[in-house]
Design an enzyme around this catalytic site. Structure first.
Site, mmCIF file in Angstrom:
data_model
loop_
_atom_site.group_PDB
_atom_site.id
_atom_site.type_symbol
_atom_site.label_atom_id
_atom_site.label_comp_id
_atom_site.label_asym_id
_atom_site.label_seq_id
_atom_site.Cartn_x
_atom_site.Cartn_y
_atom_site.Cartn_z
ATOM 1 C CG ASP A 38 -2.190 0.692 1.034
ATOM 2 O OD1 ASP A 38 -3.202 0.124 0.931
ATOM 3 O OD2 ASP A 38 -2.010 1.859 0.806
ATOM 4 C CG ASP A 59 2.871 5.934 -6.463
ATOM 5 O OD1 ASP A 59 1.628 5.360 -6.820
ATOM 6 O OD2 ASP A 59 3.068 6.887 -6.576
ATOM 7 C CB VAL A 60 0.108 0.575 -7.907
ATOM 8 C CG1 VAL A 60 0.108 -0.354 -6.674
ATOM 9 C CG2 VAL A 60 -0.969 1.737 -7.791
ATOM 10 C CE1 TYR A 152 -13.563 2.863 -8.526
ATOM 11 C CE2 TYR A 152 -15.784 2.511 -9.672
ATOM 12 C CZ TYR A 152 -14.747 2.285 -8.642
ATOM 13 O OH TYR A 152 -14.692 1.100 -7.919
ATOM 14 C CE LYS A 156 -11.878 0.067 -10.041
ATOM 15 N NZ LYS A 156 -10.891 -0.645 -9.594
ATOM 16 C CB THR A 187 -14.669 -0.528 1.533
ATOM 17 O OG1 THR A 187 -15.206 0.149 0.261
ATOM 18 C CG2 THR A 187 -15.104 -1.937 1.115
#
Length: 242
Positions: A38, A59-60, A152, A156, A187
Site C-alpha cells: 500500500d 506506489d502502484v 472511475y 474500471k 468499505t
C-alpha cells in the site's frame, strides 16, 4: 474446500483497508505467505496475516516502485505466485464536471497501476510456469456508474479489457488472469454512497462485505480455478446481471 495454495506467495495491493485487507487475510488463512502492499504504512497483525507476512510501501503508479516491491517479495520469499490488484481510488464527477487532471489521476491508479503490477508479476511467475492474477474492476463498469463518476467507470472498464488481454498473453506461460466486479461493498470507499437505498434494491437485500469479495478472489487464486482465465466475476448480490 481445499484451495491447495498453502505455501504460495501472494502480493496484495491496496492491502491497508477494505477489500485488499480482507483478501490478504483470506489468503493468509489458506496458508499463503502474504506481501501487503500500500502507499500508506501497514501494521502487520500476525493473527490476521500470518507470522511470515511483510508490509511493503509502494506506489502502484510508479514503475520503479512496483519493480522494487516485486524484488522485495522475491528476495524475501524466493518467488511470487499470486497477485491481487486491489489498489484503487474512487470519484463521483459527471463527465462535464471532470477535469483532465482528475481523469488522469484516477486512471493512473486504477488502470495504469493494475497494468504495471501485472506486468512485473508475469515476468517472475513465468519462471515457474504457475501464476494467478486477479484484478478488481467494478459493477460501475457494467452500468455506467450508479454513484460512480466517469473517470472511475472508464478506468474500471479498462481493467476488464486489460484482463482479457493479459489472459491471452499470459495463458501460455501457465498464468491465469481474471477480474472481479464488486457491487456495493461496505468499505471506506463507499462511505458516502446511499447504501441503504441500494441494499433495498438488491435481491439479497443487503450490501456486500469485503469478506464476500475476498472469498471469491481466493477461489480464483487457487488450483480450483485452473481452467478459468479471462473471466469477469460479478459480486453484487444480484443487483446487476452480467
Amino acid at each position: 474446500m481445499d484451495l491447495e495454495i498453502e505455501g504460495r506467495v501472494a502480493v496484495v495491493t491496496g492491502a491497508a483497508s477494505g477489500i485488499g485487507r480482507a483478501t490478504a487475510g483470506r489468503l493468509a488463512r489458506e496458508g499463503c505467505r502474504v506481501v501487503a502492499v500500500d502507499r500508506q504504512p501497514i501494521k502487520i497483525d500476525a493473527d490476521e496475516l500470518g507470522e511470515s507476512a511483510i508490509a511493503v510501501e509502494a506506489d502502484v503508479t510508479d514503475p520503479d516502485s512496483v519493480r522494487r516491491s516485486v524484488a522485495t517479495t522475491v528476495a524475501t520469499f524466493g518467488r511470487l505466485d499470486i497477485l491481487v490488484c486491489s489498489a484503487g481510488i474512487y470519484e463521483t464527477a459527471a463527465p462535464f464536471d471532470l477535469s483532465a487532471d482528475e481523469w488522469d489521476r484516477v486512471h493512473s491508479v486504477n488502470l495504469r497501476g493494475a497494468f504495471l503490477c501485472a506486468q512485473a508479476a508475469v515476468l517472475v511467475m513465468s519462471e515457474t510456469g504457475w501464476g494467478r492474477i486477479v484484478l478488481l474492476s467494478s459493477m460501475a463498469a457494467q452500468t455506467g456508474g450508479m454513484a460512480a463518476g466517469s473517470a472511475y467507470v472508464a478506468s474500471k472498464a479498462g481493467v476488464m479489457g486489460l484482463t482479457r488481454s493479459l489472459a491471452v498473453h499470459a495463458g501460455p506461460l501457465g498464468i491465469t488472469v481474471n477480474c472481479v466486479n464488486p457491487g456495493i461493498i461496505e468499505t471506506p470507499m463507499t462511505a458516502n454512497v446511499e447504501r441503504e437505498a441500494l441494499a433495498a434494491r438488491t435481491p439479497l437485500r443487503r450490501n456486500g462485505t469485503p469478506e464476500d469479495v475476498a472469498d471469491m478472489i481466493a477461489v480464483l487464486c487457487s488450483e480450483r480455478s485452473s481452467f478459468v482465465t479471462g473471466a469477469h466475476l460479478s459480486i453484487n448480490g444480484g443487483l446487476v446481471a452480467d
